[in-house]
Design an enzyme around this catalytic site. Sequence first.
Site, PDB file in Angstrom:
ATOM      1  N   ASP A  11       0.039 -11.241 -13.742  1.00 31.52           N
ATOM      2  CA  ASP A  11       1.284 -10.516 -13.495  1.00 31.52           C
ATOM      3  C   ASP A  11       2.369 -11.543 -13.200  1.00 31.52           C
ATOM      4  O   ASP A  11       2.072 -12.727 -12.989  1.00 31.52           O
ATOM      5  CB  ASP A  11       1.126  -9.582 -12.285  1.00 31.52           C
ATOM      6  CG  ASP A  11       2.428  -8.877 -11.928  1.00 31.52           C
ATOM      7  OD1 ASP A  11       3.099  -8.362 -12.844  1.00 31.52           O
ATOM      8  OD2 ASP A  11       2.801  -8.847 -10.738  1.00 31.52           O
ATOM      9  N   SER A  12       3.606 -11.072 -13.142  1.00 27.97           N
ATOM     10  CA  SER A  12       4.708 -11.970 -12.787  1.00 27.97           C
ATOM     11  C   SER A  12       4.636 -12.393 -11.318  1.00 27.97           C
ATOM     12  O   SER A  12       5.292 -13.347 -10.929  1.00 27.97           O
ATOM     13  CB  SER A  12       6.035 -11.261 -13.040  1.00 27.97           C
ATOM     14  OG  SER A  12       6.089 -10.066 -12.292  1.00 27.97           O
ATOM     15  N   TYR A  43      10.045 -10.914 -14.142  1.00 28.26           N
ATOM     16  CA  TYR A  43      10.029 -10.854 -15.603  1.00 28.26           C
ATOM     17  C   TYR A  43      10.996  -9.766 -16.108  1.00 28.26           C
ATOM     18  O   TYR A  43      11.494  -9.841 -17.225  1.00 28.26           O
ATOM     19  CB  TYR A  43       8.620 -10.494 -16.104  1.00 28.26           C
ATOM     20  CG  TYR A  43       7.611 -11.639 -16.126  1.00 28.26           C
ATOM     21  CD1 TYR A  43       7.858 -12.856 -15.498  1.00 28.26           C
ATOM     22  CD2 TYR A  43       6.396 -11.475 -16.795  1.00 28.26           C
ATOM     23  CE1 TYR A  43       6.917 -13.874 -15.532  1.00 28.26           C
ATOM     24  CE2 TYR A  43       5.455 -12.498 -16.844  1.00 28.26           C
ATOM     25  CZ  TYR A  43       5.719 -13.691 -16.204  1.00 28.26           C
ATOM     26  OH  TYR A  43       4.782 -14.696 -16.247  1.00 28.26           O
ATOM     27  N   GLY A  44      11.197  -8.754 -15.262  1.00 26.30           N
ATOM     28  CA  GLY A  44      11.907  -7.551 -15.706  1.00 26.30           C
ATOM     29  C   GLY A  44      13.348  -7.750 -16.111  1.00 26.30           C
ATOM     30  O   GLY A  44      13.954  -6.873 -16.719  1.00 26.30           O
ATOM     31  N   CYS A  74       1.116  -6.122 -15.768  1.00 25.45           N
ATOM     32  CA  CYS A  74       2.577  -6.167 -15.641  1.00 25.45           C
ATOM     33  C   CYS A  74       3.137  -5.295 -16.753  1.00 25.45           C
ATOM     34  O   CYS A  74       2.816  -5.508 -17.929  1.00 25.45           O
ATOM     35  CB  CYS A  74       3.042  -7.614 -15.806  1.00 25.45           C
ATOM     36  SG  CYS A  74       4.834  -7.804 -15.870  1.00 25.45           S
ATOM     37  N   ASN A  75       3.919  -4.307 -16.369  1.00 25.33           N
ATOM     38  CA  ASN A  75       4.458  -3.398 -17.391  1.00 25.33           C
ATOM     39  C   ASN A  75       5.436  -4.085 -18.323  1.00 25.33           C
ATOM     40  O   ASN A  75       5.466  -3.804 -19.520  1.00 25.33           O
ATOM     41  CB  ASN A  75       5.157  -2.216 -16.712  1.00 25.33           C
ATOM     42  CG  ASN A  75       4.175  -1.228 -16.145  1.00 25.33           C
ATOM     43  OD1 ASN A  75       3.825  -0.250 -16.787  1.00 25.33           O
ATOM     44  ND2 ASN A  75       3.683  -1.489 -14.948  1.00 25.33           N
ATOM     45  N   THR A  76       6.244  -4.997 -17.770  1.00 23.80           N
ATOM     46  CA  THR A  76       7.229  -5.676 -18.608  1.00 23.80           C
ATOM     47  C   THR A  76       6.519  -6.522 -19.665  1.00 23.80           C
ATOM     48  O   THR A  76       6.862  -6.488 -20.844  1.00 23.80           O
ATOM     49  CB  THR A  76       8.149  -6.562 -17.733  1.00 23.80           C
ATOM     50  OG1 THR A  76       8.653  -5.777 -16.648  1.00 23.80           O
ATOM     51  CG2 THR A  76       9.293  -7.113 -18.534  1.00 23.80           C
ATOM     52  N   GLU A 158       8.306  -7.727  -3.295  1.00 23.40           N
ATOM     53  CA  GLU A 158       7.954  -9.154  -3.125  1.00 23.40           C
ATOM     54  C   GLU A 158       8.241  -9.607  -1.694  1.00 23.40           C
ATOM     55  O   GLU A 158       7.562 -10.471  -1.154  1.00 23.40           O
ATOM     56  CB  GLU A 158       8.742 -10.028  -4.114  1.00 23.40           C
ATOM     57  CG  GLU A 158       8.317  -9.894  -5.568  1.00 23.40           C
ATOM     58  CD  GLU A 158       7.091 -10.733  -5.945  1.00 23.40           C
ATOM     59  OE1 GLU A 158       6.844 -11.764  -5.314  1.00 23.40           O
ATOM     60  OE2 GLU A 158       6.366 -10.323  -6.881  1.00 23.40           O
ATOM     61  N   CYS A 190       5.928   0.154 -13.250  1.00 23.00           N
ATOM     62  CA  CYS A 190       6.115  -1.244 -12.858  1.00 23.00           C
ATOM     63  C   CYS A 190       5.028  -1.492 -11.820  1.00 23.00           C
ATOM     64  O   CYS A 190       4.865  -0.680 -10.888  1.00 23.00           O
ATOM     65  CB  CYS A 190       7.486  -1.439 -12.247  1.00 23.00           C
ATOM     66  SG  CYS A 190       7.669  -3.038 -11.428  1.00 23.00           S
ATOM     67  N   THR A 191       4.307  -2.563 -11.991  1.00 23.42           N
ATOM     68  CA  THR A 191       3.137  -2.745 -11.118  1.00 23.42           C
ATOM     69  C   THR A 191       3.520  -2.991  -9.661  1.00 23.42           C
ATOM     70  O   THR A 191       2.684  -2.839  -8.778  1.00 23.42           O
ATOM     71  CB  THR A 191       2.263  -3.899 -11.645  1.00 23.42           C
ATOM     72  OG1 THR A 191       3.099  -5.005 -11.963  1.00 23.42           O
ATOM     73  CG2 THR A 191       1.494  -3.466 -12.867  1.00 23.42           C
ATOM     74  N   HIS A 192       4.768  -3.358  -9.417  1.00 25.37           N
ATOM     75  CA  HIS A 192       5.197  -3.562  -8.020  1.00 25.37           C
ATOM     76  C   HIS A 192       5.421  -2.240  -7.287  1.00 25.37           C
ATOM     77  O   HIS A 192       5.336  -2.199  -6.070  1.00 25.37           O
ATOM     78  CB  HIS A 192       6.502  -4.352  -7.980  1.00 25.37           C
ATOM     79  CG  HIS A 192       6.346  -5.823  -8.204  1.00 25.37           C
ATOM     80  ND1 HIS A 192       5.781  -6.346  -9.331  1.00 25.37           N
ATOM     81  CD2 HIS A 192       6.690  -6.884  -7.425  1.00 25.37           C
ATOM     82  CE1 HIS A 192       5.783  -7.666  -9.255  1.00 25.37           C
ATOM     83  NE2 HIS A 192       6.333  -8.025  -8.106  1.00 25.37           N
TER      84      HIS A 192
HETATM   85  N1  DGL Z   1       5.348  -6.855 -12.763  1.00 27.17           N
HETATM   86  C1  DGL Z   1       6.588  -6.363 -13.321  1.00 27.17           C
HETATM   87  C2  DGL Z   1       6.340  -5.061 -14.049  1.00 27.17           C
HETATM   88  O1  DGL Z   1       5.324  -4.418 -13.875  1.00 27.17           O
HETATM   89  C3  DGL Z   1       7.639  -6.140 -12.280  1.00 27.17           C
HETATM   90  C4  DGL Z   1       8.142  -7.378 -11.625  1.00 27.17           C
HETATM   91  C5  DGL Z   1       8.987  -8.262 -12.492  1.00 27.17           C
HETATM   92  O2  DGL Z   1      10.063  -7.859 -12.940  1.00 27.17           O
HETATM   93  O3  DGL Z   1       8.543  -9.369 -12.696  1.00 27.17           O
HETATM   94  O4  DGL Z   1       7.171  -4.649 -14.799  1.00 27.17           O
END
Ligand code: DGL
Length: 280
Positions: A11-12, A43-44, A74-76, A158, A190-192
């Site tokens: 993940d990011s 990453y988003g 990570c969804n992005t 975060e 979004c995984t966060h």
């Molecule tokens: N992990 C990213 C996601 O699931 C979110 C955090 C990011 O933007 O890096 O989209």
Amino acid sequence: MTDNRPIGIFDSGIGGLTVLREILNTVPGESTIYFGDNSRAPYGTKSKSTIIRYSLQNMKFLESKDVKMIVVACNTASAYAYEELRSRAKVPVVEVVTPGADEACRATKNGKIGIIATKGTISTGVYKAAVEKRALELGLKDIEIYQQACPLFVSLAEEGWWDTEITRLTAEEYLKPLKAAGVDTLVMACTHYPLLSRVIGEVMGSKVVLVNTGVATAKVVKNLLESNGTASGTDASGCVREFYTSDEPELFEQVAAPFLGEGLPSGTKHFTTDKYEVDV
Ligand code: DGL
């Protein structure tokens, strides 16, 4: 047939731990290697080519650890890079978008589905398309999809501000249009975001189903291990849990520990994947 090699997850940053936690609950006998690219997060907000490069580099690192499967937690990265990853991977790759879309379509009663995600994920349209495709497959009619980017949620997660007044006020502002639209199902795409699920749930109200894509993804991982004949032959006591971050290991562990519990993560190592050369 069994395969005791670990599952690689990236993940990011710390958001993918929401997927890791569900994987540990669902297949506790599997060893895992988690890579959080904290130093290059978020990453988003980045471009497609950057996300593809980062994702390919992260995959190279996990492949160097001889993993048997890669989970893009990570969804992005799933939305932008899955096709590239899948076409270049030496092992099966699991993404988080399709399982989340499936869960949402199964949960909705009034056909109004909300999707909250990073700007990047929303702008790809990949999630919306996945929900529409799944709805069609399941014979659901008159689906209405409402999308909302919630970029500040990532920083709040975060920061470890999972249940604070600032988080609540931010959620009220972002979620207003989705509440007004009357969605009965909200995909945390979004995984966060599951880290903030208490606040998100309270703001949306108890009648709205929150879809945590990690739960749905863990089921896909389990099914794939079984159908490929690559499930591990050990129980949880024989497993290895490795953690890597591209930022400070202490920082990573401080934020992650209250979430994973049971002494995890521990022994986190520092590693950066930007040294890997990839063609994008
Ligand atoms: N992990 C990213 C996601 O699931 C979110 C955090 C990011 O933007 O890096 O989209």
